[in-house]
Design a protein around this motif. Structure first.
Motif, PDB file in Angstrom:
ATOM      1  N   ASP A   6       0.881  -7.916   5.550  1.00  0.00           N
ATOM      2  CA  ASP A   6       1.142  -6.988   4.457  1.00  0.00           C
ATOM      3  C   ASP A   6       2.340  -7.468   3.652  1.00  0.00           C
ATOM      4  O   ASP A   6       3.178  -8.238   4.139  1.00  0.00           O
ATOM      5  N   LEU A  32      -3.680  -9.808  -3.202  1.00  0.00           N
ATOM      6  CA  LEU A  32      -3.668  -8.378  -2.886  1.00  0.00           C
ATOM      7  C   LEU A  32      -2.274  -7.762  -2.922  1.00  0.00           C
ATOM      8  O   LEU A  32      -2.073  -6.658  -2.428  1.00  0.00           O
ATOM      9  N   THR A  35      -1.379  -3.899  -4.085  1.00  0.00           N
ATOM     10  CA  THR A  35      -2.703  -3.299  -3.909  1.00  0.00           C
ATOM     11  C   THR A  35      -2.588  -2.106  -2.965  1.00  0.00           C
ATOM     12  O   THR A  35      -1.860  -2.175  -1.972  1.00  0.00           O
ATOM     13  N   PRO A  36      -3.299  -1.008  -3.244  1.00  0.00           N
ATOM     14  CA  PRO A  36      -3.256   0.141  -2.330  1.00  0.00           C
ATOM     15  C   PRO A  36      -3.685  -0.254  -0.908  1.00  0.00           C
ATOM     16  O   PRO A  36      -4.548  -1.110  -0.711  1.00  0.00           O
ATOM     17  N   ASP A  37      -3.062   0.410   0.060  1.00  0.00           N
ATOM     18  CA  ASP A  37      -3.329   0.099   1.463  1.00  0.00           C
ATOM     19  C   ASP A  37      -4.815   0.218   1.810  1.00  0.00           C
ATOM     20  O   ASP A  37      -5.338  -0.581   2.588  1.00  0.00           O
ATOM     21  N   GLU A  38      -5.497   1.192   1.241  1.00  0.00           N
ATOM     22  CA  GLU A  38      -6.925   1.371   1.526  1.00  0.00           C
ATOM     23  C   GLU A  38      -7.738   0.140   1.128  1.00  0.00           C
ATOM     24  O   GLU A  38      -8.691  -0.231   1.820  1.00  0.00           O
ATOM     25  N   GLU A  39      -7.356  -0.489   0.021  1.00  0.00           N
ATOM     26  CA  GLU A  39      -8.067  -1.697  -0.420  1.00  0.00           C
ATOM     27  C   GLU A  39      -7.751  -2.884   0.487  1.00  0.00           C
ATOM     28  O   GLU A  39      -8.621  -3.718   0.746  1.00  0.00           O
ATOM     29  N   ILE A  40      -6.527  -2.959   0.979  1.00  0.00           N
ATOM     30  CA  ILE A  40      -6.160  -4.028   1.914  1.00  0.00           C
ATOM     31  C   ILE A  40      -6.939  -3.848   3.210  1.00  0.00           C
ATOM     32  O   ILE A  40      -7.456  -4.814   3.780  1.00  0.00           O
ATOM     33  N   ALA A  42      -9.888  -2.388   3.532  1.00  0.00           N
ATOM     34  CA  ALA A  42     -11.281  -2.751   3.258  1.00  0.00           C
ATOM     35  C   ALA A  42     -11.446  -4.271   3.230  1.00  0.00           C
ATOM     36  O   ALA A  42     -12.428  -4.812   3.765  1.00  0.00           O
ATOM     37  N   PHE A  43     -10.499  -4.965   2.624  1.00  0.00           N
ATOM     38  CA  PHE A  43     -10.548  -6.424   2.578  1.00  0.00           C
ATOM     39  C   PHE A  43     -10.478  -7.006   3.986  1.00  0.00           C
ATOM     40  O   PHE A  43     -11.262  -7.879   4.358  1.00  0.00           O
ATOM     41  N   SER A  46     -13.701  -6.533   5.922  1.00  0.00           N
ATOM     42  CA  SER A  46     -14.791  -7.430   5.509  1.00  0.00           C
ATOM     43  C   SER A  46     -14.533  -8.882   5.890  1.00  0.00           C
ATOM     44  O   SER A  46     -15.470  -9.636   6.137  1.00  0.00           O
ATOM     45  N   SER A  65      -9.505   7.692   9.292  1.00  0.00           N
ATOM     46  CA  SER A  65     -10.792   7.137   8.869  1.00  0.00           C
ATOM     47  C   SER A  65     -11.864   7.202   9.947  1.00  0.00           C
ATOM     48  O   SER A  65     -13.044   7.150   9.649  1.00  0.00           O
TER      49      SER A  65
END
Length: 122
Positions: A6, A32, A35-40, A42-43, A46, A65
């Motif tokens: 992070d 990233l 970038t919002p934590d939720e997007e990190i 999700a990345f 994946s 979650s």
């Protein structure tokens, strides 16, 4: 264990991890930052990476979650400098590979290491 650091961790920590044989990159390396934590999350989910952070928000987001991945390793040590970081990795990370691959919230603090299986609420 593939690791994604992070933005609140020193970018040079990824080089330390790589020197010690771990696959690691910083959020700056993948575009990233800011970038919002939720997007990190999700990345990382994946890409199959475990997130390393000082930020408790990642733990909160994962707890709410009800997801199993990604694993989160949270450092709660105050001033985490490169020397201390290297020492923690050398002495502890081999034992964290399996828990990280299984989906866990891992906290490293002055009292040791705590591991909580995800999802927290079943």
């Amino acid at each position: 264990m593939k690791l994604l650091l992070d933005e609140n961790l020193i970018p040079g920590f990824s080089a330390i991890l790589q020197e010690l044989g771990y696959s690691a990159r910083h959020v700056y390396d993948v575009g990233l930052d800011q970038t919002p934590d939720e997007e990190i999350i999700a990345f990382a989910r994946s890409s199959g990476e475990t997130i390393l952070t000082n930020d408790l928000d990642f733990t909160r987001i994962m707890a709410l979650s009800k997801e199993v991945f990604p694993s989160i390793i949270t450092f709660r040590l105050g001033a985490l400098n490169p020397t201390l970081f290297r020492e923690i990795v050398q002495h502890n990370f081999d034992q964290l590979i399996e828990p990280a691959e299984e989906g866990n919230l891992i906290t490293i603090d002055d009292g040791g290491i705590r591991i909580r299986k995800l999802p927290l609420y079943r």
